[in-house]
Design an enzyme around this catalytic site. Structure first.
Site, PDB file in Angstrom:
ATOM      1  N   ASP A 140       0.831  -1.208   0.000  1.00  0.00           N
ATOM      2  CA  ASP A 140       0.000   0.000   0.000  1.00  0.00           C
ATOM      3  C   ASP A 140       0.866   1.259   0.000  1.00  0.00           C
ATOM      4  OD1 ASP A 140      -1.990  -1.817   0.256  1.00  0.00           O
ATOM      5  OD2 ASP A 140      -2.750  -1.097   2.182  1.00  0.00           O
ATOM      6  N   HIS A 195       3.733  -2.305   3.041  1.00  0.00           N
ATOM      7  CA  HIS A 195       3.733  -0.941   2.495  1.00  0.00           C
ATOM      8  C   HIS A 195       5.007  -0.683   1.700  1.00  0.00           C
ATOM      9  CE1 HIS A 195       0.828  -0.679   5.815  1.00  0.00           C
ATOM     10  NE2 HIS A 195       0.271   0.319   5.146  1.00  0.00           N
TER      11      HIS A 195
END
Length: 740
Positions: free
Chosen positions: A84, A257
């Site tokens: 992400d 991430h």
């Protein structure tokens, strides 16, 4: 006084200026939406009510576009790595490199605004076999947004990806999400709204919380499904003794991430995880691959790709504009502070030179005959006070010539009926102020001349103080100190502050730097020879006083400033009159600057004018005022997108600096500090009028229009300073400087 026959003033530029400001504010607002509104490190407080059981107990991949939720989970032995908050120019390439080394694929949920910033990374993601998903446009928490804002976030992200890759992303992961068990009712509403726009929700089985930087071991353990032993604050978590592989072969969607901060631990953990599990039969695939489905990206239409390109250009342009405005404000602030420092330093030097006995002042007294020339056109309101104030001068040899330039209000008759000794009235057809001045110069018989506007009142010692500087044979002309007589109203106070702070501080600076560009028409003294060397009063510009002063300097003469020689003049009493006067001044000053531009390459006094005063005028009277509308647009942007505390502190700091400067200038000019209360309003309202005048003047000049002489309507503001101006002797108040 008529000077030029004008074409109709241009009007379209006001529409273009307004349109430009609207576009600028829109662009800045878009940049604020992208750079300021988006992002965040946590939720802003959605409804804690949990979602229904059919969602909280579902698999991580959800389709909510039908009557009932449909969920899927990764099959055994398949791990779908998801990343992400990217793309990030540093960490995304490192993660891609690790994945390529291990021949693994992953799914990247990208932030639309960052896609526009780094489209090449998004294209690389697809080119290397990975999958794309949406993570909103600004990393906004969709659970807290109204429906229109949620749809905007998803639509902009889809457009950004289409512009960068030519494809749509149909997978969607909401920011700040984790697994299905953590879904709230608001989350469910947001996911159903996203499903109506064609998105499939992808949550996670295992959240590595790598954004907290818990340590490489803890990230690997969380991705592999190994229990983690929590530790004290500031100490990385560690994996407990347990299985060395994830849940004995179960599949999972793992949340990590690749953007939003330092992801060095994520990169290291990813390399270790892939190295440890690839050889144990585990497959690392995209979400679609793991579920045995076709690729989730769909081909975008040509119009959608074009919209994506337009969006990227708009975002890039908005970011450039915000950066440019920041630099512009910094440069303007730096120039303003530098100007203030130079003004104060020069004012102190000038003040020391003005002390009695200073070697900079002449030691011999000048009492040579002086002729005062008063050009007058419809000056009936003030002409009596002007002439009487001149005759009341404490100077032994004074002659007055009033040149009536075709007045229609009986100006010449008023002076003639007064039958004053030493006053001569000359009548001529209307030909303009320069022609009237040249007529008076031709009829004068003295070598020293004082030029005075017909709306100006002199103090008794003004002429004497003014001409004493002629003791220096290099002095060809002298500027006096013009003060506003009618300062009772707010507009008058603003102009009073402008005269004292702006004009007179500048004149002291020009005097010290020996480059005075303007002797005001209200009060100036000249040697006849200097006027002859300059070719007389020029008539080809609207600022004949600036034009004449520049010509005197270029002729080799020195022009000082005598702040103790005071003349009280009537300032415009309405905004309309103020506009007309300043429009003429500004346009005429630009005409004079262009006319004398060759002074930039000259030597001596002309060179000092060209290399000191000319750039000063260009920067502070033309260029910076032209940028003022953009600065105001940036201020409006700041009200909505920047911290209020910073804006308030910055504005109060600048206001305090301006107030200190104003107080210093008022004290230097022997004025009271009372008008300082109007300074904040002056900065908010009066400033806009002044910079709009510059805009109008520049447009007029660029279009080649010829501006006519715009005469100000007189109301007798200067005459109000004295009593019995028409029939009796002149009587000054006990302290004219204290007049309010």
């Amino acid at each position: 006084m008529a000077l030029h026959v004008a074409r109709k003033d241009p009007r379209a530029h006001w529409f273009l200026l307004l349109l430009g400001l609207v576009v600028m504010i829109s662009a800045l607002s878009f940049n604020g939406y992208v750079a300021v509104e988006g992002g965040g490190s946590g939720r802003t407080g959605p409804d804690p009510t949990p979602a229904t059981d059919d969602l909280t107990r579902s698999g991580p991949v959800l389709r909510l576009d039908g009557p009932a939720p449909v969920s899927r989970s990764m099959p055994a032995g398949t791990i779908a790595l998801t990343f992400d908050d990217g793309p990030d120019p540093r960490w995304t390439p490192e993660i891609l490199d690790v994945l390529r080394r291990h021949h693994a694929h992953a799914t990247f949920f990208v932030v639309g605004a960052r896609v526009n910033e780094h489209p090449e990374l998004v294209r690389r993601i697809l080119a290397e076999g990975h999958e794309l998903g949406s993570h909103t446009f600004t990393h906004a928490d969709v659970a807290t947004l109204p429906g229109w804002r949620r749809d905007l976030e998803l639509g902009l992200t889809r457009t950004a990806i289409a512009g960068a890759t030519g494809r749509y992303a149909t997978l969607f992961r909401p920011p700040f999400s984790s697994g299905p068990s953590s879904l709230t009712a608001d989350d469910a509403t947001a996911l159903r709204g996203a499903a109506r726009t064609g998105h499939v929700a992808v949550l996670a089985d295992r959240d590595t919380v790598d954004w907290r930087r818990p340590g490489v071991d803890a990230i690997v353990a969380a991705a592999a499904g190994i229990p983690v032993i929590p530790t004290g604050p500031g100490t990385p978590a560690t994996a407990s003794d347990g299985p060395a592989s994830p849940d004995r072969g179960s599949g999972a969607v793992v949340l990590m991430h690749d953007g939003g901060g330092d992801r060095s631990q994520t990169v290291a953990a990813l390399d270790r995880l892939l190295s440890a599990l690839t050889g144990r039969g585990y497959r690392f695939a995209t979400v679609s691959e793991g579920l045995g489905m076709p690729r989730s990206e769909l081909a975008a239409s040509r119009s959608d790709r074009l919209r994506g390109h337009a969006l990227r250009y708009a975002q890039t342009g908005a970011a450039w504009l915000a950066s440019a405005m920041t630099w512009l404000l910094g440069a303007a602030l730096l120039l303003g502070l530098l100007r203030l420092a130079v003004q104060v330093a020069c004012a102190e030097i000038h003040r020391r030179r003005q002390r009695v006995g200073s070697p900079a002042l002449p030691r011999r007294q000048i009492l040579a005959p002086v002729t005062v020339i008063v050009p007058a056109y419809n000056e009936a309101a003030n002409i009596g006070a002007t002439v009487l104030s001149l005759l009341a001068s404490e100077y032994p040899a004074l002659h007055v010539i009033v040149v009536d330039d075709g007045s229609t209000d009986g100006t010449a008759d008023i002076v003639a009926r007064m039958r004053l000794p030493g006053v001569r009235v000359i009548r001529q057809a209307n030909a303009g102020k320069p022609a009237a001045l040249n007529t008076g110069i031709r009829h004068a018989r003295t070598e020293l001349l004082v030029l005075v506007d017909g709306d100006t009142v002199f103090q008794p010692d003004t002429v004497y103080r003014l001409v004493q500087r002629f003791a220096d044979p290099s002095v060809g002309a002298i500027s006096g100190n013009t003060k506003v007589a009618n300062r009772r109203g707010l507009l008058g106070r603003w102009q009073h502050l402008e005269y004292v702070i702006g004009f007179n501080l500048d004149r002291r600076t020009y005097d010290v730097l020996r480059c005075m560009p303007t002797i005001p028409g209200a009060i100036g003294a000249f040697r006849r020879q200097a006027l002859l060397d300059a070719g007389g009063v020029p008539a080809d510009t609207l600022a004949e006083d600036t034009d004449l002063t520049m010509a005197v300097l270029r002729a080799g003469w020195h022009v000082p400033y005598e702040g103790r020689a005071v003349a009280w003049t009537e300032a415009p009493a309405s905004l309309r009159q103020l506009w007309r006067q300043r429009y003429r001044w500004c346009y005429g000053t630009m005409q004079a600057m262009w006319k004398h531009r060759r002074a930039l390459a000259e030597r001596g006094p002309g060179g000092r004018l060209g290399r000191r005063a000319w750039p000063y005028l260009a920067i502070f009277q033309v260029l910076l005022p032209l940028t003022a509308p953009a600065v105001d647009a940036f201020a409006i942007y700041g009200l909505f997108f920047l911290p209020w505390s910073h804006l308030v502190l910055a504005w109060l700091g600048l206001l305090a600096l301006q107030a200190a400067t104003a107080a210093y200038a008022l004290r230097l000019d022997g004025e009271r500090l009372g008008p300082l209360w109007s300074l904040p309003l002056q900065q908010v309202l009066y400033r806009q009028v002044m910079y709009l005048v510059v805009v109008q003047s520049v447009v007029t000049a660029l279009l080649g229009s010829r501006l006519r002489w715009q005469r100000m309507i007189r109301t007798g503001g200067a005459a109000a300073l004295v009593e019995n101006t028409a029939t009796g002797p002149l009587h000054w108040p006990s302290n004219p400087r204290a007049y309010r």
